[in-house]
Design a protein around this motif. Structure first.
Motif, PDB file in Angstrom:
ATOM      1  N   MET A 298      29.639  75.526  40.815  1.00  0.00           N
ATOM      2  CA  MET A 298      28.748  75.515  39.960  1.00  0.00           C
ATOM      3  C   MET A 298      28.614  74.019  39.164  1.00  0.00           C
ATOM      4  N   VAL A 299      30.024  73.638  38.644  1.00  0.00           N
ATOM      5  CA  VAL A 299      29.955  72.575  37.828  1.00  0.00           C
ATOM      6  C   VAL A 299      29.718  71.343  38.448  1.00  0.00           C
TER       7      VAL A 299
ATOM      8  N   LEU B 225      25.900  74.179  30.910  1.00  0.00           N
ATOM      9  CA  LEU B 225      26.763  74.870  31.932  1.00  0.00           C
ATOM     10  C   LEU B 225      28.187  74.226  31.909  1.00  0.00           C
TER      11      LEU B 225
ATOM     12  N   LEU C 251      35.328  73.604  46.634  1.00  0.00           N
ATOM     13  CA  LEU C 251      34.030  73.449  47.078  1.00  0.00           C
ATOM     14  C   LEU C 251      33.277  72.636  45.864  1.00  0.00           C
TER      15      LEU C 251
ATOM     16  N   LEU D 102      37.697  69.839  49.789  1.00  0.00           N
ATOM     17  CA  LEU D 102      37.575  71.406  50.397  1.00  0.00           C
ATOM     18  C   LEU D 102      38.368  71.657  51.390  1.00  0.00           C
TER      19      LEU D 102
ATOM     20  N   PHE E 160      22.131  71.875  32.958  1.00  0.00           N
ATOM     21  CA  PHE E 160      23.608  71.849  33.618  1.00  0.00           C
ATOM     22  C   PHE E 160      24.480  71.353  32.532  1.00  0.00           C
TER      23      PHE E 160
ATOM     24  N   LEU F 256      27.788  71.120  41.332  1.00  0.00           N
ATOM     25  CA  LEU F 256      26.490  71.348  41.696  1.00  0.00           C
ATOM     26  C   LEU F 256      25.464  70.603  40.479  1.00  0.00           C
ATOM     27  N   GLY F 257      26.111  71.095  39.402  1.00  0.00           N
ATOM     28  CA  GLY F 257      25.349  70.546  37.917  1.00  0.00           C
ATOM     29  C   GLY F 257      25.612  69.024  37.940  1.00  0.00           C
ATOM     30  N   LEU F 258      26.812  68.524  38.397  1.00  0.00           N
ATOM     31  CA  LEU F 258      27.068  67.154  38.364  1.00  0.00           C
ATOM     32  C   LEU F 258      25.890  66.497  39.146  1.00  0.00           C
TER      33      LEU F 258
ATOM     34  N   LEU G 181      30.073  70.550  45.244  1.00  0.00           N
ATOM     35  CA  LEU G 181      28.734  70.361  45.775  1.00  0.00           C
ATOM     36  C   LEU G 181      27.774  69.126  44.980  1.00  0.00           C
TER      37      LEU G 181
ATOM     38  N   VAL H  48      33.828  73.840  30.913  1.00  0.00           N
ATOM     39  CA  VAL H  48      35.070  72.718  30.666  1.00  0.00           C
ATOM     40  C   VAL H  48      35.837  73.580  29.227  1.00  0.00           C
TER      41      VAL H  48
ATOM     42  N   ARG I  62      39.521  71.771  35.553  1.00  0.00           N
ATOM     43  CA  ARG I  62      39.949  72.943  34.783  1.00  0.00           C
ATOM     44  C   ARG I  62      39.143  74.220  35.558  1.00  0.00           C
ATOM     45  N   THR I  63      38.356  73.986  35.956  1.00  0.00           N
ATOM     46  CA  THR I  63      37.670  75.163  36.712  1.00  0.00           C
ATOM     47  C   THR I  63      37.923  75.570  38.097  1.00  0.00           C
TER      48      THR I  63
ATOM     49  N   PRO J 237      36.896  77.846  31.366  1.00  0.00           N
ATOM     50  CA  PRO J 237      36.818  77.448  32.683  1.00  0.00           C
ATOM     51  C   PRO J 237      36.457  78.954  33.210  1.00  0.00           C
TER      52      PRO J 237
ATOM     53  N   PRO K 102      38.267  66.859  33.040  1.00  0.00           N
ATOM     54  CA  PRO K 102      37.473  68.307  32.577  1.00  0.00           C
ATOM     55  C   PRO K 102      37.103  69.221  33.803  1.00  0.00           C
ATOM     56  N   VAL K 103      36.455  68.727  34.906  1.00  0.00           N
ATOM     57  CA  VAL K 103      35.871  69.547  35.805  1.00  0.00           C
ATOM     58  C   VAL K 103      36.739  70.366  36.650  1.00  0.00           C
TER      59      VAL K 103
ATOM     60  N   ILE L 201      34.106  79.607  42.533  1.00  0.00           N
ATOM     61  CA  ILE L 201      32.966  79.290  42.449  1.00  0.00           C
ATOM     62  C   ILE L 201      32.478  78.656  41.066  1.00  0.00           C
ATOM     63  N   TYR L 202      33.306  78.786  40.124  1.00  0.00           N
ATOM     64  CA  TYR L 202      32.765  77.852  38.983  1.00  0.00           C
ATOM     65  C   TYR L 202      32.948  76.751  39.159  1.00  0.00           C
TER      66      TYR L 202
END
Lengths: 286, 345
Positions: free
Chosen positions: B117-118, A267, B59, B53, A264, B120-122, B61, A272, B109-110, A275, B106-107, B113-114
């Motif tokens: 996912m970011v 990812l 969204l 949200l 992750f 979710l990764g966090l 996660l 980042v 910026r997306t 994007p 940073p996050v 759905i990206y």
């Protein structure tokens, strides 16, 4: 050397899993989080065929593919068809509902303990490039390669494959050309579920299976999807093998505790910097 | 807002708070109290997600991870350094908000759905840190013996928080604070800016709304609420382990927000009532609980994709508008009502 083989083996399972996920997202624009559960059901079907009926591992895997393909179609009809055209978040929640349902149904029916699928090849060992590998692992890699080549040929060369590609580009025009969107959607779900079932059966023969095994490959699949670009099969192959290798080497040389974090972290860094994903092609309209 | 409506709003709030305060006395029972406390904590957590949200349209996660940060920061400060809850709670909330602020840059910026996912990764990374940073978090063994909040000395009497009833009032106070903050956000320029970003980010930009700034604010507030919920959870349960703060916690929060209607101030409360209390009522068949939960979720999303709150709101406005048909043509109050209804959805 051993790390390379480990990476390739888990990488090919990831590839099979992520390919199914990517065709549904890329062509139908559906984030199919139930994929991890069809993966789990595939593993259990193969397990019961081998352990209960004494079917040979390869045959059991093929039967599991067929059964799970039907389950995939049913899942599509229940969870996604009534919500066609809804935003991603809604589809995602519908998928999560189905995911929880199947996972808990499986744990009620089959119990929360680990099993392993018996295969005649597990105990055979071949020496390969100076290190020993069980034939089961070679079989997994080989079958993954064959399946992916077959899938590519199918999508590139056959008429049905052409319809699938057309649908990924423009569903309305595809329908005008006389393709039934409903039937094609079901077919794509069947294909995707069958791929997840093979991945499940392979994983269950190399490691263990239990009702909660679906979440981790799902998380990995999400990473691969972003790495490889949504809807790209080649991207899923590169991403899957890449992730398998990265995990295998970090487990060997750094730490195995943060295996998921490594995936992750890659990812997050990629998203980042860029994007819309590595090979991003939209996908952010929703 | 007219004077009359302002007064009505205040009266509604006061009645609601009074009812909530009397609830344990009406219902009684230590188990009911436990459910009420847990529900309040979940509403706070879900309200954080609702802001990002429901209002901003992103969204996230990673809610479970932020929940965990609040819990671990507060628990560690209390257990290892022996600090009082009244210091650790604001610290934990601020720390989580700060983390959200820093990660947000940073996050955010997306998009779409990206972003899901970011985040979710966090969530996954945070949960692996809780699991594997044994030296600090004790890993899967968790942290036990987290003290209850220290008693407040009022001179003539002191309020201890080792009983469920006082803890309920503490959690209720936090919940009211969170609700008021959310209500203020929703009804002021900030909330409108967030909704504008949700509807169309580019268009919002042309109206002089700088989306990155507002998104950062929303994400920071969302993290602060999650941290507060985590801290309240840790000091109530008095034992925390990583499994409470994994991906499933994020999914639970998401489900609560969506079932209750995203983008409504009371949405998370409704969602929590349904998804915490209904399965709880089915405890006699505890092995089927998760199945029932899944079915409720599936049915709600299938037949009421906007959430229950929205459906109830629409039903209520249908009943009301039947009576007010004449009003709508004459005065502004009817059409104003409709506009507000549209904002709420």
């Amino acid at each position: 050397m051993q790390e390379l083989i480990n990476g390739l083996v888990s990488g090919s399972i990831y590839v099979l899993f992520a390919t199914g996920l990517t065709i549904v997202l890329g062509i139908l624009d559906i984030p199919n989080f139930v994929h991890g559960e069809t993966f789990m059901i595939g593993a259990f079907t193969a397990f019961f065929l081998v352990a209960g009926l004494g079917v040979h591992f390869i045959l059991a895997t093929i039967i599991a593919m067929l059964i799970v393909a039907v389950i995939g179609v049913v899942v599509e009809k229940i969870s996604f068809k009534p919500l066609r055209g809804a935003p991603h978040v809604t589809l995602l929640i519908s998928a999560i509902a189905m995911m929880l349902f199947l996972e808990n149904l499986a744990s009620l029916l089959w119990g929360n303990y680990n099993r392993t699928i018996d295969s005649p090849y597990t105990k055979q060992v071949v020496s390969f490039l100076g290190s020993t590998v069980s034939s089961q692992r070679l079989l997994v890699v080989l079958m993954a390669v064959l399946l992916i080549i077959a899938l590519q040929l199918f999508i590139k060369k056959t008429k049905l494959g052409m319809a699938i590609r057309a649908m990924g580009q423009n569903p309305e025009v595809t329908q005008l050309m006389g393709v039934s969107i409903d039937r094609l959607t079901s077919f794509i779900f069947a294909l995707s579920a069958a791929l997840s079932a093979v991945a499940g059966s392979f994983l269950g023969s190399l490691f263990t299976l239990n009702p909660h095994m679906g979440l981790e490959p799902l998380l990995k699949g999400v990473v691969i999807l972003v790495l490889g670009g949504m809807g790209s099969i080649v991207g899923a192959i590169v991403g899957g093998l890449g992730l398998g290798l990265v995990e295998s080497y970090t487990a060997q040389y750094l730490t195995s505790a943060f295996k998921n974090s490594v995936a992750f972290l890659i990812l997050i860094i990629i998203l980042v910097i860029k994007p819309t994903g590595l090979f991003g092609q939209g996908g952010d309209q929703h | 807002m007219t004077d009359r409506r302002l007064r009505n709003t205040w009266i509604t709030w006061i009645i609601a708070i009074a009812l909530l305060a009397l609830l344990p006395i009406i219902l009684g029972g230590s188990y009911i109290l436990h459910l009420l406390i847990i529900s309040c904590i979940w509403i706070i957590l879900a309200q954080g997600l609702n802001i990002i949200l429901g209002y901003t349209g992103l969204l996230s996660l990673g809610q479970g991870g932020m929940f965990g940060i609040g819990a671990y920061v507060s628990a560690l400060l209390a257990v290892k350094l022996g600090w009082s809850f009244w210091i650790t709670m604001p610290l934990a909330t601020t720390a989580t908000a700060l983390l959200g602020f820093i990660i947000g840059y940073p996050v955010l910026r997306t998009r779409g759905i990206y972003f899901a996912m970011v985040t979710l990764g966090l969530g996954v990374i945070l949960s692996e840190i809780f699991n594997n940073w044994i030296g600090v978090t004790r890993g899967p063994m968790g942290i036990g013996d987290i003290p209850y909040p220290t008693p407040i000395n009022l001179g003539f009497t002191s309020i201890a928080f080792d009983s469920k009833i006082t803890y309920y009032y503490l959690v209720l106070a936090a919940l009211i604070l969170v609700m008021v903050v959310t209500y203020r956000i929703a009804k002021t320029t900030l909330g409108r800016a967030l909704i504008a970003i949700k509807e169309d980010e580019v268009l919002a930009g042309t109206f002089g709304i700088f989306p990155p700034k507002f998104k950062i604010i929303a994400f920071t507030v969302c993290s602060a609420f999650s941290g507060l919920a985590g801290c309240l959870y840790a000091h109530y349960i008095t034992f925390i382990s990583p499994e409470s703060f994994g991906v499933m916690a994020s999914i639970d929060a998401l489900v609560i927000v969506v079932v209750g209607s995203a983008g409504m101030v009371l949405g998370p409360a409704l969602g929590t009532i349904i998804l915490i209390l209904v399965p709880e009522a089915l405890r006699f068949a505890s092995e089927y609980r998760m199945l029932v939960y899944a079915v409720i979720l599936g049915v709600v999303i299938m037949y009421m994709p906007q959430g229950l709150g929205c459906s109830i709101g629409r039903l209520a406005s249908k009943i009301v508008s039947g009576r007010r048909v004449a009003n709508a043509y004459i005065g502004t109050s009817g059409s104003n009502q409709n506009l507000r209804g549209a904002n709420g959805s």
